[in-house]
Enzyme design. Structure first.
Site, PDB file in Angstrom:
ATOM      1  N   SER A  14       0.892  -1.264   0.034  1.00  0.00           N
ATOM      2  CA  SER A  14      -0.105   0.091  -0.008  1.00  0.00           C
ATOM      3  C   SER A  14       0.889   1.023  -0.070  1.00  0.00           C
ATOM      4  O   SER A  14       1.982   1.346   0.364  1.00  0.00           O
ATOM      5  CB  SER A  14      -1.143   0.092   1.175  1.00  0.00           C
ATOM      6  OG  SER A  14      -0.156   0.285   2.409  1.00  0.00           O
TER       7      SER A  14
ATOM      8  N   GLU B 213       6.456  -0.281  -5.363  1.00  0.00           N
ATOM      9  CA  GLU B 213       5.424  -0.463  -6.212  1.00  0.00           C
ATOM     10  C   GLU B 213       4.126  -0.380  -5.399  1.00  0.00           C
ATOM     11  O   GLU B 213       3.947  -1.312  -4.426  1.00  0.00           O
ATOM     12  CB  GLU B 213       5.328  -1.520  -7.109  1.00  0.00           C
ATOM     13  CG  GLU B 213       4.455  -1.338  -8.453  1.00  0.00           C
ATOM     14  CD  GLU B 213       3.218  -2.130  -8.269  1.00  0.00           C
ATOM     15  OE1 GLU B 213       1.992  -1.868  -7.944  1.00  0.00           O
ATOM     16  OE2 GLU B 213       3.191  -3.502  -8.170  1.00  0.00           O
TER      17      GLU B 213
ATOM     18  N   CYS C 164      -2.884  -4.842  -8.567  1.00  0.00           N
ATOM     19  CA  CYS C 164      -2.756  -3.624  -8.479  1.00  0.00           C
ATOM     20  C   CYS C 164      -3.060  -2.746  -9.745  1.00  0.00           C
ATOM     21  O   CYS C 164      -3.111  -1.550 -10.102  1.00  0.00           O
ATOM     22  CB  CYS C 164      -1.317  -3.206  -7.935  1.00  0.00           C
ATOM     23  SG  CYS C 164      -0.021  -4.177  -8.944  1.00  0.00           S
TER      24      CYS C 164
ATOM     25  N   GLU D  31      -8.970   3.328  -4.156  1.00  0.00           N
ATOM     26  CA  GLU D  31      -8.416   2.083  -4.408  1.00  0.00           C
ATOM     27  C   GLU D  31      -9.209   1.156  -3.582  1.00  0.00           C
ATOM     28  O   GLU D  31      -9.290   1.370  -2.357  1.00  0.00           O
ATOM     29  CB  GLU D  31      -7.029   1.895  -4.129  1.00  0.00           C
ATOM     30  CG  GLU D  31      -6.512   0.473  -4.502  1.00  0.00           C
ATOM     31  CD  GLU D  31      -5.187   0.381  -4.157  1.00  0.00           C
ATOM     32  OE1 GLU D  31      -4.334  -0.413  -5.078  1.00  0.00           O
ATOM     33  OE2 GLU D  31      -4.724   0.950  -3.174  1.00  0.00           O
TER      34      GLU D  31
END
Length: 547
Positions: free
Chosen positions: A266, A293, A327, A425
């Site tokens: 995260s 990432e 993701c 998200e």
């Protein structure tokens, strides 16, 4: 020392098995799944040459049947983390000195083992522990990981081969040293290949690693460690710890020999890491390498010229494969009004044909989300959409956690372009669509770019090349992986190096040499064959007319 200039086998992407009915591959995987499902696994920590069983056991339960126990993992302590750091540093001298081709051979052997006798075991562990269907497990824990191992070896040799020019009488060389100290890898639940690649890519370049996998991925993490050991990875090079996440990070970031972190997870956690490292900056031998990432709010933008069936298929696959727990998953879509009814009809037929259930039944396209925490978060968005005046559920919306954490694919139609599920998200099987008037195309480019703080993946669909060019330029900073007439998921190692910018991470592109070069510290070596014996340069000589 090497006694030749070696060329590694040329890397090619591993073929994806179909697991179609009545194929030997399908029968073999099902049999391995059943054997592992009916067995009890004990997952230790791997510290140096020891498999540490703490006795502090936690159940491993499949997300699609959370009442079934397939094993236990042994939770460690902060002291175990310290021991792992010590084991890594002890292993560093010999590992860093090992000739590169010997390191390469270990990881190439791991790739061959995984392509053959270990394939079913790692796929089954991923299916059971992370609730991936056979196809999703195959493209992740088998093919992508094999690709990472093979291509990274090739990238490593390309890095080593990048050498400076030399003037007459001089030989200039570039040496790519491992970083000084130990490295820390923190990996997520959703991709077995990522979990293996983060520590392996660092180790391949001569580094030693403390690895903290997600406990929701611990079954396949255990198999990864077994695979690496079988391939000949020396003790202490990769140390897997299962201690408290906060305590593990504090131990690693607080150590003077901490040299870098490789993270997928995260944005909030990554931000906290950056702050911790900054607070400790005066304690380190050198400036740590920080690679991460993180989150994504990935978009699909359709131009009025696009084909509705293509857009719908991209949304169906891009948003709902592996329950949207990627993701890169399509999470927000912008569809022109002239096309929406047709796109919705195609999607409705697709989603109605999908069955939801255990990955053991190969006919199920949708399986469970990873755990109760994820289930509650995702269903919260669905429930709020049902009550909101600014949104409506147009497809799906059902969920049930009685036996497993099952959420049906859900499409929310947002009336407000900045509705919460268009911006935030979710990491689940929820797609939010905003329908725009066809003439608002230019304005939609601006909205897509500005709506989310993330910039991981995005896709545009257009049969008009002028519009595709316009979108490519307007969204230049909106996605590190940008797709034209394709879904925004499914990056392949060596073909689409993966990573995003803005709040999606440092964009160091896993699946390319860009990532590997972060894990070395170059040293320039200049050798002069005949050294000068007079300090004087020619300009110091006296002019002849003054002599």
């Amino acid at each position: 020392m090497p006694k030749g200039i070696y060329y590694v086998p040329v890397a090619v992407n591993e073929p994806v098995r179909t697991y179609a009915p009545d194929t030997p591959a399908r029968e073999s995987l099902q049999a391995t799944y059943d054997e592992m499902w009916n067995s009890t696994v004990e997952v230790p920590q791997y510290i140096g040459g020891d498999e540490v069983l703490s006795g502090n056991k936690h159940e491993i339960t499949p997300p699609h049947d959370h009442k079934h126990v397939v094993g236990f993992y042994h939770e460690g302590t902060a002291e175990d983390v310290s021991n792992a750091i010590d084991a890594a540093l002890e292993a560093r001298t010999k590992w860093a000195a090992m000739p590169w081709e010997q390191r390469a051979s270990i990881f190439l052997k791991a790739a061959e083992l995984l392509a053959g006798p270990w394939r079913d075991k790692l796929n089954a562990a991923t299916m059971i522990g992370q609730s991936k269907n056979a196809h999703q497990a195959e493209i992740d824990s088998a093919c992508e990981l094999i690709d990472f191992l093979r291509f990274n070896v090739q990238f490593m040799t390309e890095i080593y081969a990048d050498q400076p020019i030399s003037s007459e009488g001089i030989w200039n060389r570039m040496e790519y040293r491992p970083l000084e100290g130990f490295l820390y890898a923190i990996t997520p639940f959703n991709f077995t290949a990522i979990a293996a690649n983060l520590p392996a890519s660092m180790a391949m370049m001569g580094n030693v690693v403390v690895w903290k996998p997600a406990t929701t991925q611990i079954y396949s993490a255990h198999v990864i460690m077994q695979l690496f050991k079988e391939a000949g990875l020396p003790d202490g090079v990769i140390n897997m710890v299962i201690a408290d996440a906060k305590a593990t990070s504090e131990k690693c970031f607080g150590h003077k020999d901490f040299a870098g972190v490789h993270f997928t997870g995260s944005t909030a956690v990554f931000n906290s890491f950056w702050k911790q490292i900054g607070d400790n900056i005066d304690n380190y031998r050198s400036y740590p390498v920080i690679v991460g990432e993180t989150g994504g709010k990935d978009f699909v933008l359709a131009h009025p010229s696009a084909h509705a069936a293509q857009v719908a298929t991209a949304l169906t696959r891009g948003a709902f494969e592996f329950q949207g727990q990627k993701c890169s998953a399509a999470s927000r879509a912008y569809i022109p009004a002239s096309m929406w009814d047709e796109v919705k009809d195609y999607m409705q037929k697709d989603l109605e044909s999908m069955t939801v259930g255990t990955p053991r039944d190969f006919s199920n396209f949708i399986n469970a989300v990873i755990d109760k925490k994820a289930f509650d978060k995702i269903t919260g968005y669905i429930d709020r959409a049902k009550e909101s005046a600014d949104a409506e559920i147009v497809i799906g919306g059902e969920y049930d956690k009685t036996d497993g954490y099952f959420i049906h694919p859900t499409v929310i139609l947002a009336k407000d372009v900045k509705y919460e599920s268009m911006k935030e998200e979710i990491f689940g099987p929820v797609l939010t669509v905003y329908v725009y008037e066809d003439e608002e195309w230019d304005n939609m480019l601006k909205i897509v770019d500005e709506t989310s703080p993330y910039a991981l993946t995005g896709a545009i669909f257009s049969q008009c090349r002028y519009s595709a060019t316009q979108a490519t330029e307007a969204l230049v900073n909106a996605a590190g992986n940008f797709y034209i007439n394709d879904k925004p998921t499914g990056a392949v190692v060596g073909q689409q190096p993966f990573g995003g910018a803005r709040k999606s991470g440092t964009n160091d592109k896993a699946g390319s040499a860009h990532n590997l070069i972060r894990w070395v510290s170059p040293r320039t070596i200049k050798e002069t064959f005949v050294s000068p014996t007079d300090y004087r340069y020619p300009f110091l000589a006296m002019d002849t007319f003054l002599a």
